[in-house]
Scaffold this motif. Structure first.
Motif, mmCIF file in Angstrom:
data_model
loop_
_atom_site.group_PDB
_atom_site.id
_atom_site.type_symbol
_atom_site.label_atom_id
_atom_site.label_comp_id
_atom_site.label_asym_id
_atom_site.label_seq_id
_atom_site.Cartn_x
_atom_site.Cartn_y
_atom_site.Cartn_z
ATOM 1 N N HIS A 68 -35.723 -45.188 -28.811
ATOM 2 C CA HIS A 68 -34.873 -45.952 -29.738
ATOM 3 C C HIS A 68 -35.585 -46.148 -31.081
ATOM 4 O O HIS A 68 -34.954 -46.067 -32.146
ATOM 5 N N CYS A 106 -34.435 -44.671 -34.895
ATOM 6 C CA CYS A 106 -34.359 -45.517 -36.088
ATOM 7 C C CYS A 106 -35.242 -44.973 -37.206
ATOM 8 O O CYS A 106 -34.816 -44.907 -38.366
ATOM 9 N N GLN A 164 -33.725 -41.911 -38.936
ATOM 10 C CA GLN A 164 -32.717 -42.242 -39.940
ATOM 11 C C GLN A 164 -33.339 -42.788 -41.216
ATOM 12 O O GLN A 164 -32.768 -42.636 -42.298
ATOM 13 N N ARG A 165 -34.497 -43.394 -41.106
ATOM 14 C CA ARG A 165 -35.186 -43.946 -42.280
ATOM 15 C C ARG A 165 -36.147 -42.943 -42.898
ATOM 16 O O ARG A 165 -36.836 -43.243 -43.870
ATOM 17 N N GLU A 214 -36.923 -53.882 -39.873
ATOM 18 C CA GLU A 214 -35.592 -53.265 -39.905
ATOM 19 C C GLU A 214 -35.205 -52.717 -38.539
ATOM 20 O O GLU A 214 -34.030 -52.740 -38.170
ATOM 21 N N PHE A 215 -36.182 -52.238 -37.790
ATOM 22 C CA PHE A 215 -35.879 -51.769 -36.440
ATOM 23 C C PHE A 215 -35.403 -52.910 -35.553
ATOM 24 O O PHE A 215 -34.440 -52.751 -34.767
ATOM 25 N N SER A 247 -31.813 -53.595 -36.196
ATOM 26 C CA SER A 247 -30.897 -52.469 -36.098
ATOM 27 C C SER A 247 -30.192 -52.448 -34.747
ATOM 28 O O SER A 247 -30.581 -53.141 -33.796
ATOM 29 N N HIS A 299 -30.287 -49.946 -32.886
ATOM 30 C CA HIS A 299 -31.167 -49.226 -31.963
ATOM 31 C C HIS A 299 -31.918 -50.199 -31.058
ATOM 32 O O HIS A 299 -32.046 -49.961 -29.840
#
Length: 291
Positions: free
Chosen positions: A59, A63, A66-67, A254-255, A258, A260
């Motif tokens: 997971h 994430c 995507q970043r 941010e994770f 998210s 995720h």
């Protein structure tokens, strides 16, 4: 009355281990078997815990992909695997060298040999039983005769038993050249793995190099290409710490926010093995559990 009360107290203190699975369900580690060291929740993670958790790591990778930072995670994982594997191989090689060097040591034996020593004891007992003079005195006379070159004939003229070697026979094992070849092969294998990681993530020509300074890059090169031909298994540790700080400060918050991370928490809650510590040490889960 007091004995009855003490008996009831003892019964109440007894842990109902046979009842736990049937009455506590998924909370298998309930207060019956609760351990004080269980102070972590799988739904509240740190960066280090995520990087070492096979369930949470996919997971986190999605994430970071995507970043645009998935190469940071891949470098940290490959460098950590290289460090662990290299140290294991070096230790195994050192133990193997020590083992064979100890086996190759010669074993000292008696100059007269064990058989000759036993024969001497037998002759001594036989002469004493017959009333004859001790053979030790005979040996002393013979030694005096040996000191006289005229009385002592040459070994070529007197056939007899030859004294065995003092050094004995060393155990058979690989030669020094064989051990040296194995060590060189090991170092070449470690160097190959280190160069692969360097080319992939640290070299300025890499497609997606990790953000490190030129000084750190030169230090890694020096540890890979050492003057003694040895590769330092910790050559990527400093770069790992830099990447770890970037993940922790710029991406991990941010994770946690998210979807995720939400998917990971759902996977834990629906796994069928939720522990009480997973609820008590997670603020969001504890709120709903208290309600």
């Amino acid at each position: 009355m007091d004995s009855f009360a003490r008996g009831r107290t003892a019964i109440l203190k007894k842990q109902p281990s046979h009842m736990e699975a049937a009455h506590f369900g998924d909370l298998g580690h309930s207060s019956v078997n609760y351990q004080p060291q269980e102070t972590r929740s799988r739904m509240s993670k740190t960066v280090d815990q995520v990087l070492r958790d096979n369930v949470a790591l996919p997971h986190f990778m999605h994430c970071m992909d995507q970043r645009g930072a998935d190469h940071l995670v891949r470098f940290w994982l490959e460098a950590e695997s290289f460090r662990s594997a290299s140290w294991s191989r070096v230790r195994a090689q050192n133990l193997n060298s020590v083992k064979h060097s100890s086996l190759a040591e010669p074993v000292s034996i008696s100059p007269d040999g064990p058989e000759l020593h036993q024969n001497t004891l037998n002759d001594l007992a036989l002469h004493n039983s017959r009333g004859n003079p001790s053979p030790l005195s005979s040996r002393r006379d013979s030694s005096n005769a040996e000191a006289d070159p005229k009385a002592n004939p040459s070994p070529a003229e007197t056939p007899g038993r030859q004294a065995p070697s003092r050094t004995g026979t060393p155990s058979k094992g690989p030669s020094n050249s064989t051990l040296r070849d194995l060590s060189d092969t090991l170092m070449k294998s470690i160097e190959k793995d280190a160069v692969t990681i360097f080319t992939k993530y640290i070299s300025p020509d890499a497609v997606r190099p990790i953000p490190i300074t030129e000084q750190i890059r030169n230090d890694i090169v020096a540890k890979i290409c050492g003057e003694d031909g040895m590769v330092d298994p910790n050559c990527f540790v400093i770069a790992q710490s830099v990447v770890f700080s970037i993940l922790e400060q710029q991406h991990f918050t941010e994770f946690l926010r998210s979807h995720h991370f939400c998917k990971y928490q759902i996977e834990v809650l629906t796994s069928g093995s939720v522990f009480l510590a997973d609820i008590l040490f997670c603020e969001s889960a504890l709120f709903y559990f208290s309600e």
